[in-house]
Design a protein around this motif. Sequence first.
Motif, PDB file in Angstrom:
ATOM      1  N   VAL A   1      -0.487   2.642   2.900  1.00  0.00           N
ATOM      2  CA  VAL A   1       0.271   1.836   3.852  1.00  0.00           C
ATOM      3  C   VAL A   1      -0.369   0.462   4.005  1.00  0.00           C
ATOM      4  O   VAL A   1       0.330  -0.563   4.070  1.00  0.00           O
TER       5      VAL A   1
ATOM      6  N   ILE B   1       0.596  -1.806   1.129  1.00  0.00           N
ATOM      7  CA  ILE B   1       1.970  -2.288   1.262  1.00  0.00           C
ATOM      8  C   ILE B   1       2.039  -3.418   2.278  1.00  0.00           C
ATOM      9  O   ILE B   1       2.663  -4.458   2.051  1.00  0.00           O
ATOM     10  N   ARG B   2       1.357  -3.212   3.418  1.00  0.00           N
ATOM     11  CA  ARG B   2       1.355  -4.250   4.458  1.00  0.00           C
ATOM     12  C   ARG B   2       0.674  -5.532   3.964  1.00  0.00           C
ATOM     13  O   ARG B   2       1.135  -6.639   4.275  1.00  0.00           O
TER      14      ARG B   2
ATOM     15  N   CYS C   1       8.515  -3.454   6.684  1.00  0.00           N
ATOM     16  CA  CYS C   1       7.248  -3.493   7.432  1.00  0.00           C
ATOM     17  C   CYS C   1       7.336  -2.655   8.698  1.00  0.00           C
ATOM     18  O   CYS C   1       6.368  -1.997   9.090  1.00  0.00           O
TER      19      CYS C   1
ATOM     20  N   ASN D   1       8.961   0.074   9.079  1.00  0.00           N
ATOM     21  CA  ASN D   1       8.739   1.466   8.676  1.00  0.00           C
ATOM     22  C   ASN D   1       7.253   1.758   8.498  1.00  0.00           C
ATOM     23  O   ASN D   1       6.772   2.851   8.831  1.00  0.00           O
ATOM     24  N   MET D   2       6.528   0.802   7.955  1.00  0.00           N
ATOM     25  CA  MET D   2       5.088   0.981   7.772  1.00  0.00           C
ATOM     26  C   MET D   2       4.366   1.047   9.123  1.00  0.00           C
ATOM     27  O   MET D   2       3.419   1.814   9.296  1.00  0.00           O
ATOM     28  N   TRP D   3       4.839   0.261  10.079  1.00  0.00           N
ATOM     29  CA  TRP D   3       4.205   0.243  11.398  1.00  0.00           C
ATOM     30  C   TRP D   3       4.469   1.530  12.171  1.00  0.00           C
ATOM     31  O   TRP D   3       3.649   1.942  12.993  1.00  0.00           O
TER      32      TRP D   3
END
Length: 224
Positions: A84, A87-88, A153, A155-157
């Motif tokens: 993750v 990706i961020r 982003c 979704n990542m958070w």
Amino acid sequence: MASKPVTRENLSTQLYNNLRTSLMDGQYAPGQKLTISGIAEECGTSITPVREAIFRLVSERALEIRAATSVQVPNLSAQSLREVQRIRVELEGTAAQRAAELATKADLKALKAINADFIKAAANNPAKASVLNRDFHFAVLRLAQMPILEGICENMWVLMGPFLRTFHDRMPVRQLSGDNHKHYDLIAALEAGDPERSRAAMQEDIRWGEEMVRTLETERSTAV
């Protein structure tokens, strides 16, 4: 849960959005158990819309089913956390790069205000600091005017929010609330209108989380 009042209309969607925001804001800890009945009671609604909201979050890997009546916030492995993070680093770095080209003086003034509130909260209120940190990052994402990237982003958070709460709980206060916090490097780069420097500053801020990933990794290996 930092719950919000819900109306009778589309309860399931409202509950889903509230729970999702609470995860992003770090209002839940990794591994924390939640009961369907407890959420329903807190929100003043029936079990059915809560169950529907939870199933949506389970399908997104934001929650894990542990029993028929309860779920758990994922306690992501070090490998998943690093995935993750990577990706961020790429996506939020791109957003910061674009924000440097688009941000106005008014935009930067608002961003500085968010950061000032964050620095104050980081000294003594990790829960509030976690929310304000999210506000800061999403303010930058909005400045980039890239809604598809912002959605990814987000979704990542949802996955990362509980870990970032741990980060704000456990990192030394002097690092979180000092005038050398990495947010300041990003603000300076944005003010200079320097896209590459802004990208690098955002990426460095995100990579800072690796310190806590290593700590958790060591603790877990020792506990085995």
